[in-house]
Design an enzyme around this catalytic site. Structure first.
Site, PDB file in Angstrom:
ATOM      1  N   ARG A 167      12.536   5.818   6.638  1.00 38.02           N
ATOM      2  CA  ARG A 167      11.961   6.022   7.988  1.00 38.02           C
ATOM      3  C   ARG A 167      12.895   6.807   8.919  1.00 38.02           C
ATOM      4  NH1 ARG A 167       8.300   3.947   5.461  1.00 38.02           N
ATOM      5  NH2 ARG A 167       6.756   2.481   6.276  1.00 38.02           N
ATOM      6  N   SER A 241       3.336  -0.535  11.460  1.00 37.25           N
ATOM      7  CA  SER A 241       4.514  -1.404  11.506  1.00 37.25           C
ATOM      8  C   SER A 241       5.285  -1.123  12.785  1.00 37.25           C
ATOM      9  CB  SER A 241       5.439  -1.113  10.330  1.00 37.25           C
ATOM     10  OG  SER A 241       4.800  -1.398   9.129  1.00 37.25           O
ATOM     11  N   GLU A 337      10.467   0.674  14.733  1.00 35.88           N
ATOM     12  CA  GLU A 337      10.365   1.991  14.100  1.00 35.88           C
ATOM     13  C   GLU A 337       9.500   2.893  14.985  1.00 35.88           C
ATOM     14  OE1 GLU A 337       7.881   3.530  11.111  1.00 35.88           O
ATOM     15  OE2 GLU A 337       7.205   1.569  10.445  1.00 35.88           O
TER      16      GLU A 337
HETATM   17  N1  EPU Z   1       4.904 -10.424   4.458  1.00 37.90           N
HETATM   18  C1  EPU Z   1       4.724 -11.706   4.933  1.00 37.90           C
HETATM   19  N2  EPU Z   1       4.029 -11.869   6.089  1.00 37.90           N
HETATM   20  C2  EPU Z   1       3.505 -10.832   6.788  1.00 37.90           C
HETATM   21  C3  EPU Z   1       3.714  -9.509   6.315  1.00 37.90           C
HETATM   22  C4  EPU Z   1       4.415  -9.335   5.139  1.00 37.90           C
HETATM   23  O1  EPU Z   1       5.172 -12.672   4.330  1.00 37.90           O
HETATM   24  O2  EPU Z   1       2.877 -11.074   7.824  1.00 37.90           O
HETATM   25  C5  EPU Z   1       5.574 -10.233   3.165  1.00 37.90           C
HETATM   26  C6  EPU Z   1       4.555  -9.812   2.103  1.00 37.90           C
HETATM   27  O3  EPU Z   1       3.974 -10.908   1.482  1.00 37.90           O
HETATM   28  C7  EPU Z   1       5.384  -9.021   1.135  1.00 37.90           C
HETATM   29  C8  EPU Z   1       6.441  -8.386   2.036  1.00 37.90           C
HETATM   30  O4  EPU Z   1       6.472  -9.165   3.237  1.00 37.90           O
HETATM   31  O5  EPU Z   1       6.040  -9.868   0.237  1.00 37.90           O
HETATM   32  C9  EPU Z   1       6.150  -6.931   2.327  1.00 37.90           C
HETATM   33  O6  EPU Z   1       4.908  -6.818   2.973  1.00 37.90           O
HETATM   34  P1  EPU Z   1       3.992  -5.505   2.833  1.00 37.90           P
HETATM   35  O7  EPU Z   1       3.893  -5.072   1.433  1.00 37.90           O
HETATM   36  O8  EPU Z   1       2.738  -5.769   3.584  1.00 37.90           O
HETATM   37  O9  EPU Z   1       4.799  -4.371   3.534  1.00 37.90           O
HETATM   38  P2  EPU Z   1       5.799  -4.322   4.762  1.00 37.90           P
HETATM   39  O10 EPU Z   1       7.178  -4.333   4.289  1.00 37.90           O
HETATM   40  O11 EPU Z   1       5.403  -5.340   5.783  1.00 37.90           O
HETATM   41  C10 EPU Z   1       5.948  -1.707   4.626  1.00 37.90           C
HETATM   42  C11 EPU Z   1       5.800  -0.548   5.543  1.00 37.90           C
HETATM   43  C12 EPU Z   1       4.338  -0.230   5.793  1.00 37.90           C
HETATM   44  C13 EPU Z   1       3.672   0.072   4.468  1.00 37.90           C
HETATM   45  C14 EPU Z   1       3.847  -1.147   3.550  1.00 37.90           C
HETATM   46  C15 EPU Z   1       3.337  -0.890   2.159  1.00 37.90           C
HETATM   47  C16 EPU Z   1       7.779  -0.520   6.946  1.00 37.90           C
HETATM   48  C17 EPU Z   1       8.319  -0.736   8.311  1.00 37.90           C
HETATM   49  N3  EPU Z   1       6.482  -0.801   6.795  1.00 37.90           N
HETATM   50  O12 EPU Z   1       5.437  -2.857   5.310  1.00 37.90           O
HETATM   51  O13 EPU Z   1       4.270   0.934   6.598  1.00 37.90           O
HETATM   52  O14 EPU Z   1       2.302   0.370   4.620  1.00 37.90           O
HETATM   53  O15 EPU Z   1       5.265  -1.458   3.419  1.00 37.90           O
HETATM   54  O16 EPU Z   1       4.175   0.001   1.512  1.00 37.90           O
HETATM   55  O17 EPU Z   1       8.513  -0.110   6.060  1.00 37.90           O
HETATM   56  C18 EPU Z   1       4.165   1.699   8.837  1.00 37.90           C
HETATM   57  O18 EPU Z   1       5.296   2.146   8.683  1.00 37.90           O
HETATM   58  O19 EPU Z   1       3.553   1.839   9.928  1.00 37.90           O
HETATM   59  C19 EPU Z   1       3.538   0.943   7.765  1.00 37.90           C
HETATM   60  C20 EPU Z   1       2.367   0.317   7.912  1.00 37.90           C
END
Ligand code: EPU
Length: 341
Positions: A167, A241, A337
C-alpha cells in the site's frame, strides 16, 4: 477541461462527505494536464490530486484546488517485443480500474483478475499500489506517465522508480502531490496462472464445483467474496479498508499468538508478520458498533462507514477511538491507509 469555483465534492468521495473545494479542475488529456499545471498560480495552492475519491476522507471544506482526470475508458494495447506472451495496456489515468480488469479478462490478458471490483481509477492504482487476494498493482505496473507540477514537464517512471511496497509508493511520500498522473501502463500475460491461495478463494470455487477456474470464473468469485463483505458506497459511504494491516516483528507476533491461539497472520519474511487489523478491531468489540453518525462495518471491521450524514470529523473521531483501543489491547499502532485531508 473543467474549471469550477466553490465546487461540492460530494460525488467525488465514496465516504459521501459533502465538502467543497475552492477550485476544481478536470483534465481530459495529457495536453490539458500540462496546460493546467502551467497555468497554476500561488493562490491555487494547496493542491489535492484526486482520482475516484475511493480512498479519501475529507475532514472539511478544501481550501485549495482539486485536480482530477476525466473519468472515461481509454485503453491502448501494444505487443511486448521481448516476450511472446506479454501484452501492454496503456491506460488513461481516469479510467475506472475495474473496467480495465473486466476488459483484460475478456481479451485473455491475465495478471489482474484478483483485483476485480476494487473501486477507484487507474491513476490511483499506481499511487496506492492497490492490492487484494494475493495480488498487488506493483506486480503488473510497467510505467507511469505524469506531469511534474513544479515544471509542467512530462515524466515517465519505471516500476522500480516508484519504490512500491504494501500500500505504499513514492507518490505517497517524497513525490506526494508533485505529479499529475496521466497514464499507467500495465504489463499482462496471455498465459493464465491463477492465484488461488488467499483466504477462501479455493473454498468458494469448490462450493461451485469449479476445480480449475478460468480467469472469468476467478473474477466472478472474487467479486462475490467482495460483495459479501464490503459495503456498497452508494448505500453506505466508505473508503474500503480504513486502516493498513500492521507489520510486526516475529517476536511480537509470537507473543500475541501464544495469547490468542488461531490469530490470523501472514508471514512477510523471516522476521516480519502481518496481523489483520480487522481481526484486532473485532477483538476490541468494535465490529458493527456505531459512534455518532459513523460506525465500524458489521461484516468487515477494517471498514469505517458513514451511517448517514456523518462529517469528516465524525469519521476521524471513530478512527481515533478504534486506534486507541487496539493500542491498549494489543500494544500495536494501526495507521489509516485512507488519505485524510
Ligand atoms: N478478520 C476478522 N474480522 C474482521 C475482518 C477480518 O477476524 O472483521 C480476519 C479474517 O477472518 C481474516 C483476516 O482478518 O482471517 C483478513 O481478513 P480479509 O481477508 O477480509 O482481509 P483484510 O486483511 O481485512 C485486506 C485488504 C483489503 C482486501 C482484502 C483481501 C488491507 C488494508 N486491506 O483486508 O483491501 O480486499 O485484504 O485481499 O490490506 C482496501 O485496501 O480498501 C481493501 C478492501
Amino acid at each position: 477541461m473543467k474549471d469550477l469555483k466553490s465546487y461540492s465534492l460530494l460525488r467525488h468521495n465514496t465516504f459521501g462527505i459533502d465538502a467543497r473545494c475552492d477550485r476544481f479542475l478536470e483534465y481530459a488529456s495529457a495536453e490539458e494536464a500540462v496546460e493546467i499545471v502551467r497555468g497554476l498560480k500561488e493562490t491555487d495552492q494547496p493542491l489535492l490530486l484526486l482520482g475516484g475519491g475511493s480512498n479519501l476522507l475529507l475532514t472539511g471544506d478544501y481550501h485549495g484546488t482539486v485536480i482530477t482526470p476525466e473519468n472515461r475508458f481509454e485503453v491502448v494495447e501494444s505487443e511486448d517485443a521481448d516476450e511472446a506472451d506479454g501484452i501492454y495496456l496503456h491506460c488513461w489515468a481516469g479510467t475506472t480500474f475495474d473496467d480495465v480488469v473486466a476488459y483484460a479478462v475478456k481479451q485473455g490478458y491475465y495478471g489482474m483478475e484478483n483485483l476485480s471490483l476494487i473501486p477507484g481509477q487507474v491513476g490511483a492504482s499506481a499511487i496506492q499500489n492497490i492490492g487484494a487476494y494475493g495480488a498487488e498493482a506493483k506486480d503488473f505496473i510497467d510505467e507511469v506517465r505524469a506531469v511534474e507540477i513544479a515544471t509542467g514537464n512530462m515524466v515517465v517512471f519505471s516500476n522500480d522508480d516508484c519504490e512500491y511496497s504494501y500500500r505504499q509508493s513514492k507518490f505517497k511520500h517524497a513525490w506526494k502531490d508533485k505529479f499529475l498522473i496521466v497514464q499507467v501502463t500495465y504489463k499482462l500475460s496471455r498465459a493464465f496462472v491463477p492465484k488461488l491461495d488467499y483466504g477462501n478463494i479455493r473454498m468458494k470455487l469448490k462450493e461451485q464445483g469449479i476445480g480449475q477456474p478460468t480467469a472469468q470464473q476467478l473474477r466472478d468469485v472474487i467479486i462475490e467474496i467482495r460483495r459479501e463483505k464490503l459495503p456498497d458506497p452508494q448505500i453506505l459511504g466508505n473508503a474500503g479498508s480504513f486502516f493498513m494491516n500492521p507489520i510486526v516483528f516475529r517476536e511480537k507476533y509470537e507473543q500475541l499468538a501464544a495469547e490468542y491461539p488461531g490469530m490470523p497472520h501472514y508471514t512477510i519474511d523471516g522476521e516480519h508478520e502481518k496481523i489483520p487489523a480487522g481481526w484486532m478491531i473485532e477483538q476490541c468489540g468494535w465490529k458493527g458498533r456505531p459512534l455518532g453518525k459513523a460506525g465500524v462495518h458489521s461484516k468487515q471491521a477494517l471498514i469505517l462507514v458513514n451511517l448517514g450524514g456523518a462529517t469528516g470529523t465524525d469519521i476521524l473521531n471513530l478512527c481515533e477511538a478504534v486506534r486507541a483501543d487496539v493500542k491498549h489491547k494489543f500494544d500495536i499502532e494501526i495507521y489509516p491507509e485512507v488519505n485524510i485531508r
